[in-house]
Design an enzyme around this catalytic site. Structure first.
Site, mmCIF file in Angstrom:
data_model
loop_
_atom_site.group_PDB
_atom_site.id
_atom_site.type_symbol
_atom_site.label_atom_id
_atom_site.label_comp_id
_atom_site.label_asym_id
_atom_site.label_seq_id
_atom_site.Cartn_x
_atom_site.Cartn_y
_atom_site.Cartn_z
ATOM 1 N N ASP A 21 0.816 -1.219 0.000
ATOM 2 C CA ASP A 21 0.000 0.000 0.000
ATOM 3 C C ASP A 21 0.849 1.269 0.000
ATOM 4 O OD1 ASP A 21 -2.112 -1.827 0.320
ATOM 5 O OD2 ASP A 21 -2.043 -1.650 2.492
ATOM 6 N N GLU A 192 -11.252 1.549 -3.673
ATOM 7 C CA GLU A 192 -10.604 1.971 -2.431
ATOM 8 C C GLU A 192 -9.354 2.783 -2.766
ATOM 9 O OE1 GLU A 192 -10.355 -2.059 -1.033
ATOM 10 O OE2 GLU A 192 -8.229 -2.192 -1.517
#
Length: 531
Positions: A21, A192
């Site tokens: 991420d 997301e």
């Protein structure tokens, strides 16, 4: 450290091992990447680079600001977003307490600091409506929080129902106004990881879609107005591996952008390198792609297409004399002779408190006082480092005098509380001090029957060597003795999956008396090796 590069290229992944991420930002002449840490502390690891090719572990941000005790596996600190505005670093992160369907208990926070090294402010609570928060600093001075929104009412499958935005007031330190649904997502679903960038009059919304597995992708949409409506790139997805399982970099997605001083653009993104095409033992890693804006104003890979590349050009402005070469294989060694633990170490859910993790009680040694069981979500006393190489060897040396089979200390391969291998020193009622091996694979627990006797008072040297999906433990019981194999070779395919990656570390456990025993470790060494 990264894997090797040519002087004119960046070789991926730039952050090998468990570094998922990524959020990339430039502050003056330095680039930073912040990555998720999940249940491992310190939280939010940050790497720094001057040339985008060679990255060094710079700092870790979250220490005593969070309480992760009891958080289930794959929860805790998700998707940090790092930004730099008007001389201040802003860090947004999620503390995930539960993901038990149909709900997600996710709490979003903001902290700031004048330097990447701190001091960081006290956390400001923002909201709990969804994960992957991101802060956008608009040109008019206003600040906006974006996050994925979770809709528990959706009966089956995807519950990530899009992206919402709400104004943040830094004076009041809270969100103001009402949240506004900015983007519903595309047919790829699971929308997301939102980031907004403004370029040539457009607001560009970059999101991750398709889930974090093989269908992962980067979606780009744009609008002339911050509040939309947003038009999706007609060639979406902009980056993905979903159409080619033969690519060396899989699961490409979760992108963020940076512009160099010379005007070039790069995207940091998540990826995996599955061993034998299936087993992501190193977890989710970070790669970089060079990108550009085409004539119609859409973001494209300079290599063409939408597949992630193993090598991309270095940015302009880096002379051959300034270009550095990254290490070909990882190397980490700690002889425990300093006042603090080396910053590469990680602990599970609790900080490395001197009450259980001491360098001062016996100078030259790390004394680990015992915690709860290897499956504890509260006080698992382990210190560990990321597996950063497909092939590696780790060694340690310990002194430990267990009084019961309930006391143990040794060397672990650890993915989570349901998947680990543990070569440990313990006590057997008949054989006395022994070395044993326990295995927990997908929550199926086994203690290998074999026991290796060890003399009382004897220092035990343990090692583990991993080659792809195979791992084996070794022992040495006197300084001049050769290393001898312990137990059978192990299939370690179960040490992959979920959101994290495999760790290797040292630990002490005591189910007879919490904190009632300790082990002294004189050194630890991890090194990447040839196949």
């Amino acid at each position: 450290m990264t894997i090797s590069t040519q002087k004119g290229t960046i070789r991926n992944p730039v952050l090998p091992g468990f570094n998922p991420d990524p959020c990339i930002v430039r502050a003056k002449d330095t680039y930073y990447i912040a990555v998720s840490s999940f249940e491992w502390l310190p939280g939010v690891r940050v790497y720094a680079s001057k040339d985008l090719a060679v990255w060094e572990h710079c700092t870790d941000v979250l220490t005593d600001q969070v309480d992760l005790r009891g958080n289930p596996k794959n929860c805790s600190i998700w998707a940090p977003q790092l930004s730099y505005h008007d001389g201040l670093f802003y860090l947004i992160y999620t503390d995930v307490k539960s993901t038990k369907r149909p709900f997600k208990d996710v709490h979003n926070y903001l902290i700031t600091a004048p330097s990447i090294h701190g001091p960081w402010s006290e956390p400001v609570y923002l909201n709990s409506s969804g994960f992957d928060p991101s802060l956008y600093h608009d040109e008019d001075g206003r600040k906006w929080l974006l996050n994925e929104i979770w809709d528990y009412r959706i009966p089956e499958g995807n519950k990530s129902s899009g992206i919402v935005i709400q104004q943040y007031d830094p004076q009041q330190q809270k969100l103001v106004g009402k949240p506004f649904k900015l983007f519903d997502g595309t047919d790829l679903k699971k929308t997301e990881a939102p980031h907004i960038y403004k370029h040539q009059g457009y607001y560009y919304l970059i999101t991750a879609e398709g889930g974090t597995g093989s269908g992962h992708a980067v979606t780009v949409a744009r609008s002339r107005s911050l509040m939309g409506p947003y038009e999706v790139d007609p060639r979406n997805p902009m980056l993905t591996s979903r159409d080619n399982p033969e690519l060396p970099l899989q699961c490409a997605g979760h992108g963020s952008l940076i512009q160099t001083p010379q005007g070039e653009w790069y995207m940091a993104h998540l990826c995996t390198r599955p061993v034998e095409g299936q087993y992501a033992l190193l977890g989710r890693e970070t790669a970089l792609q060079q990108v550009y804006w085409d004539e119609e104003g859409w973001l494209r890979l300079t290599a063409g297409g939408n597949s992630p590349q193993m090598e991309v050009p270095r940015p302009k402005g880096i002379t051959p004399a300034e270009a550095k070469m990254a290490a070909e294989r990882s190397l980490f060694e700690d002889t425990f002779d300093g006042p603090e633990l080396a910053k590469a170490w990680n602990t599970l859910r609790i900080p490395a408190d001197p009450s259980w993790c001491s360098l001062s009680e016996r100078p030259g040694y790390l004394r680990l006082h015992s915690g709860e069981s290897p499956q504890s979500l509260f006080h698992h006393h382990i210190v560990a480092v990321r597996q950063a190489d497909i092939h590696f060897r780790a060694e340690t040396s310990l002194e430990f005098e267990p009084a019961s089979y309930l006391q143990m200390a040794g060397l672990m391969l650890y993915l989570n509380d349901e998947n680990y291998l543990y070569a440990y020193v313990t006590q057997d009622e008949e054989q006395g001090k022994v070395i044993r091996l326990m295995r927990c694979a997908e929550d199926a627990f086994t203690v290998i029957p074999d026991m290796i006797p060890v003399n009382a008072g004897e220092t035990v040297r343990l090692a583990v060597e991993v080659h792809g999906i195979r791992g084996r433990f070794y022992g040495r019981f006197s300084p001049g003795q050769d290393w001898v194999p312990l137990f059978e070779e192990q299939d370690i395919r179960f040490l992959c999956g979920g959101f994290t990656g495999n760790f290797v570390g040292i630990a002490v456990h005591d189910m007879q008396s919490f904190g009632g025993s300790y082990a002294d470790f004189s050194h630890f060494r991890y090194t990447g090796i040839e196949a």
